[in-house]
Every structure is written in C-alpha cells, then in structure tokens.
Motif scaffolding. Structure first.
Motif, PDB file in Angstrom:
ATOM      1  N   PRO A  30       4.327  -0.778 -53.208  1.00  0.00           N
ATOM      2  CA  PRO A  30       3.956   0.356 -52.353  1.00  0.00           C
ATOM      3  C   PRO A  30       5.105   1.345 -52.257  1.00  0.00           C
ATOM      4  O   PRO A  30       6.262   0.953 -52.063  1.00  0.00           O
ATOM      5  N   ASP A  31       4.798   2.618 -52.413  1.00  0.00           N
ATOM      6  CA  ASP A  31       5.801   3.695 -52.388  1.00  0.00           C
ATOM      7  C   ASP A  31       6.907   3.443 -53.404  1.00  0.00           C
ATOM      8  O   ASP A  31       8.045   3.859 -53.218  1.00  0.00           O
ATOM      9  N   ASP A  32       6.584   2.741 -54.476  1.00  0.00           N
ATOM     10  CA  ASP A  32       7.517   2.410 -55.553  1.00  0.00           C
ATOM     11  C   ASP A  32       8.742   1.651 -55.037  1.00  0.00           C
ATOM     12  O   ASP A  32       9.858   1.860 -55.478  1.00  0.00           O
ATOM     13  N   LYS A  33       8.525   0.782 -54.043  1.00  0.00           N
ATOM     14  CA  LYS A  33       9.589  -0.064 -53.499  1.00  0.00           C
ATOM     15  C   LYS A  33       9.155  -1.516 -53.612  1.00  0.00           C
ATOM     16  O   LYS A  33       7.973  -1.812 -53.656  1.00  0.00           O
ATOM     17  N   LEU A  34      10.129  -2.402 -53.636  1.00  0.00           N
ATOM     18  CA  LEU A  34       9.811  -3.824 -53.611  1.00  0.00           C
ATOM     19  C   LEU A  34       9.238  -4.183 -52.246  1.00  0.00           C
ATOM     20  O   LEU A  34       9.566  -3.548 -51.238  1.00  0.00           O
ATOM     21  N   PRO A  35       8.365  -5.192 -52.159  1.00  0.00           N
ATOM     22  CA  PRO A  35       7.751  -5.547 -50.863  1.00  0.00           C
ATOM     23  C   PRO A  35       8.727  -5.796 -49.724  1.00  0.00           C
ATOM     24  O   PRO A  35       8.503  -5.298 -48.622  1.00  0.00           O
ATOM     25  N   PRO A  36       9.862  -6.520 -49.921  1.00  0.00           N
ATOM     26  CA  PRO A  36      10.761  -6.700 -48.773  1.00  0.00           C
ATOM     27  C   PRO A  36      11.364  -5.380 -48.277  1.00  0.00           C
ATOM     28  O   PRO A  36      11.495  -5.164 -47.069  1.00  0.00           O
ATOM     29  N   VAL A  37      11.702  -4.492 -49.201  1.00  0.00           N
ATOM     30  CA  VAL A  37      12.262  -3.194 -48.817  1.00  0.00           C
ATOM     31  C   VAL A  37      11.203  -2.367 -48.094  1.00  0.00           C
ATOM     32  O   VAL A  37      11.486  -1.723 -47.076  1.00  0.00           O
ATOM     33  N   PHE A  38       9.979  -2.381 -48.598  1.00  0.00           N
ATOM     34  CA  PHE A  38       8.900  -1.639 -47.964  1.00  0.00           C
ATOM     35  C   PHE A  38       8.641  -2.159 -46.551  1.00  0.00           C
ATOM     36  O   PHE A  38       8.484  -1.376 -45.616  1.00  0.00           O
ATOM     37  N   LEU A  39       8.597  -3.489 -46.386  1.00  0.00           N
ATOM     38  CA  LEU A  39       8.359  -4.059 -45.063  1.00  0.00           C
ATOM     39  C   LEU A  39       9.487  -3.710 -44.102  1.00  0.00           C
ATOM     40  O   LEU A  39       9.230  -3.392 -42.939  1.00  0.00           O
ATOM     41  N   TRP A  40      10.738  -3.733 -44.571  1.00  0.00           N
ATOM     42  CA  TRP A  40      11.865  -3.373 -43.709  1.00  0.00           C
ATOM     43  C   TRP A  40      11.763  -1.909 -43.278  1.00  0.00           C
ATOM     44  O   TRP A  40      11.942  -1.586 -42.111  1.00  0.00           O
ATOM     45  N   ASP A  41      11.471  -1.012 -44.227  1.00  0.00           N
ATOM     46  CA  ASP A  41      11.327   0.406 -43.894  1.00  0.00           C
ATOM     47  C   ASP A  41      10.175   0.622 -42.919  1.00  0.00           C
ATOM     48  O   ASP A  41      10.273   1.451 -42.011  1.00  0.00           O
ATOM     49  N   PHE A  42       9.084  -0.109 -43.099  1.00  0.00           N
ATOM     50  CA  PHE A  42       7.936   0.029 -42.213  1.00  0.00           C
ATOM     51  C   PHE A  42       8.284  -0.418 -40.794  1.00  0.00           C
ATOM     52  O   PHE A  42       7.923   0.242 -39.820  1.00  0.00           O
ATOM     53  N   ILE A  43       8.997  -1.532 -40.671  1.00  0.00           N
ATOM     54  CA  ILE A  43       9.383  -2.038 -39.344  1.00  0.00           C
ATOM     55  C   ILE A  43      10.335  -1.062 -38.666  1.00  0.00           C
ATOM     56  O   ILE A  43      10.185  -0.749 -37.485  1.00  0.00           O
ATOM     57  N   VAL A  44      11.316  -0.550 -39.405  1.00  0.00           N
ATOM     58  CA  VAL A  44      12.258   0.418 -38.840  1.00  0.00           C
ATOM     59  C   VAL A  44      11.513   1.669 -38.396  1.00  0.00           C
ATOM     60  O   VAL A  44      11.780   2.220 -37.319  1.00  0.00           O
ATOM     61  N   TYR A  45      10.565   2.137 -39.206  1.00  0.00           N
ATOM     62  CA  TYR A  45       9.790   3.328 -38.852  1.00  0.00           C
ATOM     63  C   TYR A  45       8.975   3.085 -37.578  1.00  0.00           C
ATOM     64  O   TYR A  45       8.938   3.938 -36.694  1.00  0.00           O
TER      65      TYR A  45
END
Length: 77
Positions: A30-45
């Motif tokens: 998703p968004d051309d990111k690996l799943p752990p990075v995407f989940l971290w960005d989503f939680i921070v957002y």
C-alpha cells in the motif's frame, strides 16, 4: 473437522495456512511501502491528526465538521 486429525496434521495445516497468509501479506504494497512501514505511518497519522479531527487532503489541513442531525437540517429550510 480439524479436531479429528492427529496433532501432527493440525500442526502441518496450521503452518501451511500461516505460510500462505504470510505470502499474501508480503505481496501487499500500500502506497508503495512495506506493510510494517505503512502500519506505523497509519498509526502515527491517526494519533497525530485523527484524534484532533484534522483531515489532510493534497497537503492542506481541513477541520472535520460534525454531522448535523435531521432536526438541524430541517430547520435550515
């Protein structure tokens, strides 16, 4: 049905199912990111903006508005 199998078969089926799920999840980008990075960005957002009722769209911040009730909507007309 799985309760009738021997424990070795249960372990083998569990490992196979886990392996198949991990292959499917590792193919997600998703968004051309690996799943752990995407989940971290989503939680921070969500904690940074979601709790403050701020929406970001194309780099601009917008305050979320509360939905009106039917009575409030009908009073405007």
């Amino acid at each position: 049905m799985i309760t009738y199998f021997q424990w070795q078969v249960k372990v083998a089926l569990t490992l196979f199912a886990s392996w198949q799920i991990s292959v499917k999840v590792s193919d997600l980008r998703p968004d051309d990111k690996l799943p752990p990075v995407f989940l971290w960005d989503f939680i921070v957002y969500q904690f940074g903006y979601g709790l403050k009722a701020i929406e970001i769209y194309k780099g601009q911040k917008y305050e979320k508005t509360k939905l009106r009730s039917v009575e409030e909507f009908m009073e405007e007309e």
